[in-house]
Design an enzyme around this catalytic site. Structure first.
Site, PDB file in Angstrom:
ATOM      1  N   ASP A  87       0.786  -0.910   0.030  1.00  0.00           N
ATOM      2  CA  ASP A  87      -0.147   0.032  -0.018  1.00  0.00           C
ATOM      3  C   ASP A  87       1.023   1.359  -0.108  1.00  0.00           C
ATOM      4  O   ASP A  87       2.059   1.300   0.433  1.00  0.00           O
ATOM      5  CB  ASP A  87      -0.970  -0.018   1.123  1.00  0.00           C
ATOM      6  CG  ASP A  87      -0.161   0.114   2.402  1.00  0.00           C
ATOM      7  OD1 ASP A  87       0.534  -0.687   2.834  1.00  0.00           O
ATOM      8  OD2 ASP A  87      -0.602   1.011   3.367  1.00  0.00           O
ATOM      9  N   ASP A 148       7.790   4.057  -1.231  1.00  0.00           N
ATOM     10  CA  ASP A 148       7.632   3.649   0.200  1.00  0.00           C
ATOM     11  C   ASP A 148       6.235   2.926  -0.228  1.00  0.00           C
ATOM     12  O   ASP A 148       5.105   3.288  -0.255  1.00  0.00           O
ATOM     13  CB  ASP A 148       7.159   4.782   0.830  1.00  0.00           C
ATOM     14  CG  ASP A 148       6.916   4.155   2.327  1.00  0.00           C
ATOM     15  OD1 ASP A 148       7.001   2.964   2.686  1.00  0.00           O
ATOM     16  OD2 ASP A 148       6.452   4.968   3.110  1.00  0.00           O
ATOM     17  N   GLU A 182      -0.023  -1.252   5.636  1.00  0.00           N
ATOM     18  CA  GLU A 182       0.936  -0.638   6.472  1.00  0.00           C
ATOM     19  C   GLU A 182       1.149   0.585   6.886  1.00  0.00           C
ATOM     20  O   GLU A 182       1.499   1.010   8.093  1.00  0.00           O
ATOM     21  CB  GLU A 182       2.527  -1.088   6.164  1.00  0.00           C
ATOM     22  CG  GLU A 182       3.466  -0.952   6.832  1.00  0.00           C
ATOM     23  CD  GLU A 182       4.266   0.417   6.812  1.00  0.00           C
ATOM     24  OE1 GLU A 182       5.239   0.700   7.618  1.00  0.00           O
ATOM     25  OE2 GLU A 182       3.825   1.232   6.038  1.00  0.00           O
ATOM     26  N   GLU A 183       0.539   1.614   6.029  1.00  0.00           N
ATOM     27  CA  GLU A 183       0.771   2.983   6.134  1.00  0.00           C
ATOM     28  C   GLU A 183      -0.324   3.434   7.065  1.00  0.00           C
ATOM     29  O   GLU A 183      -0.168   4.534   7.610  1.00  0.00           O
ATOM     30  CB  GLU A 183       0.527   3.822   4.756  1.00  0.00           C
ATOM     31  CG  GLU A 183       1.741   3.294   3.609  1.00  0.00           C
ATOM     32  CD  GLU A 183       2.847   4.134   4.039  1.00  0.00           C
ATOM     33  OE1 GLU A 183       2.785   4.838   5.227  1.00  0.00           O
ATOM     34  OE2 GLU A 183       3.879   3.961   3.461  1.00  0.00           O
ATOM     35  N   HIS A 388       5.923  10.014   1.178  1.00  0.00           N
ATOM     36  CA  HIS A 388       4.455  10.445   1.387  1.00  0.00           C
ATOM     37  C   HIS A 388       4.154  11.504   0.778  1.00  0.00           C
ATOM     38  O   HIS A 388       3.164  12.234   1.057  1.00  0.00           O
ATOM     39  CB  HIS A 388       4.010  10.360   2.954  1.00  0.00           C
ATOM     40  CG  HIS A 388       4.187   9.100   3.735  1.00  0.00           C
ATOM     41  ND1 HIS A 388       3.802   9.033   4.790  1.00  0.00           N
ATOM     42  CD2 HIS A 388       4.786   7.860   3.137  1.00  0.00           C
ATOM     43  CE1 HIS A 388       3.859   7.925   5.313  1.00  0.00           C
ATOM     44  NE2 HIS A 388       4.716   7.218   4.336  1.00  0.00           N
TER      45      HIS A 388
END
Length: 417
Positions: A87, A148, A182-183, A388
């Site tokens: 994700d 990421d 995970e985020e 991000h």
């Protein structure tokens, strides 16, 4: 086979394909995974693993990918796991990502074409000085890139391809785990540890090439519910107690020069308000509490509750509740009991031609919780930077170094067993 002589990498091609698949997670969702679209990438990963000859690769109903690269040695080698998350962050759009390769980077400003106000400058990103002559990948200016952690996903996939094609690289059983969510802090909520069956693990989710993180924050969440008194505003004099205003007073009373993300660095902890939601009658304040020293969390929470009590004394007809929930703990508490898992990774980084740097992270990883679930799991660099946001970037050469590091870790566990 000399691992460092490998030069037929496919990691950049993998990465550019994967980032174009929108896998943004959603913290407001109650489903597992939080967004069904995360499975779109996971299904592709399973199909590619099966094509490599990894027969047990599969996606479960909750969005987790499991696969095994079988042992090719007679030695008894601990089963190790490599893990990344599919994700991307809810903080910036992951829809229609356009990866751009800036070949032979020479230190120039990188102006992103879809929004020329987004400029990646060497002055703002000092790690770019290590990328002179390398190939830097960015998004186009409208989205995050997704390094990421699709860099980590691409690296594990390329390492799997190389291991399956080169049986002369001896290794034990290697488990592959790709997680959703995970985020939003739910990445390992539903990992089947018995199915995984690994003794040690590595998340490929770090930043600068050569780094390994064996220490994270310990983390709690706090929810403060304030019960006010709601009265028609036309007749509220001397009667209304506005829970929203009480919440605002609590936030205003927080320390201004310490104990916040804006005023702390290194291993200093913080108390951070993340949301205010509610109405005159009931308002909920949410906080995250962070410190590398787990014992200090209670001190920070006590200080926060003292602030709440002081504010609430002015409103005797109002009430509050103060709820603390554990989120994750500093993985160093576990890793210090299993030094070999870190030592082998550091040795692998050195063998891949880098100076190894062990450091702490002001955050957490899937490895934080996996470590406390019985899988000691430090975090290794994946090469991404400026996570991000729209200035996120990664270099092709750093991703290749991460692939070599994975290969050396696999070979070293066999070598020392």
């Amino acid at each position: 086979m000399e691992i460092n002589n490998i030069n037929d990498f496919q990691v950049a091609e993998n990465f550019k394909r994967y980032v174009q698949i929108d896998t943004q997670s959603d913290v407001q969702s109650t489903t597992v995974p939080s967004t069904e679209k995360q499975k779109n990438l996971s299904r592709i990963l399973v199909e590619e693993l099966l094509q490599l000859g990894i027969k047990d690769a599969h996606l479960d109903d909750l969005g987790y990918v499991y696969a095994t690269i079988p042992s090719n040695t007679d030695k008894q080698v601990p089963v190790i796991c490599f893990c990344s998350h599919v994700d991307t962050s809810p903080d910036s759009s992951g829809t229609d990502v356009k990866p751009l390769v800036h070949a032979n980077y020479q230190g120039q400003d990188l102006v992103l074409p879809d929004d020329n106000k987004i400029v990646i400058r060497l002055a703002d990103h000092p790690d770019l000085k290590d990328q002179i002559g390398n190939d830097v990948i960015t998004a186009s200016g409208k989205t995050l890139l997704g390094a990421d952690d699709k860099a980590g996903v691409a690296e594990i996939m390329d390492a799997a391809r190389i291991l399956m094609a080169n049986p002369e690289i001896k290794h034990g059983d290697i488990r592959i785990l790709f997680t959703p969510d995970e985020e939003i802090g739910r990445g390992v909520d539903h990992v089947d540890m018995d199915k995984l069956g690994a003794q040690y693990g590595y998340t490929m989710d770090g930043e600068r090439a050569g780094t390994l993180e064996d220490e994270t924050f310990s983390a709690d969440g706090v929810k403060i519910k304030i019960d006010g008194v709601s009265i028609h505003p036309g007749y509220a004099k001397g009667k209304m107690i506005n829970a929203i205003k009480i919440a605002a007073e609590i936030v205003e009373a927080l320390p201004k020069d310490r104990l916040s993300p804006e005023t702390t660095r290194a291993k200093e902890g913080f108390v951070h308000p993340t949301s205010i939601e509610g109405s005159v009658e009931e308002t909920v304040l949410s906080f995250i509490i962070r410190d590398h020293d787990t014992k200090k969390l209670a001190d920070h929470e006590k200080e926060l509750e003292e602030i709440v009590k002081t504010v609430m004394e002015k409103y005797p007809a109002a009430a509050y509740t103060f709820e603390v929930s554990e989120q994750y703990r500093n993985m160093k508490e576990v890793l210090d009991q299993h030094p070999r898992v870190v030592d082998i990774a550091l040795m692998a980084i050195e063998r891949a031609g880098m100076k190894a740097e062990k450091r702490s992270i002001r955050g957490g990883t899937d490895g934080s919780r996996l470590s406390f679930m019985g899988l000691p799991c430090p975090n290794i660099f994946a090469g991404g930077h400026a996570f991000h946001g729209k200035q996120e970037w990664v270099s092709v050469q750093d991703m290749q170094k991460a692939v070599l590091t994975i290969l050396h870790i696999a070979a070293l566990w066999e070598e020392v067993s």
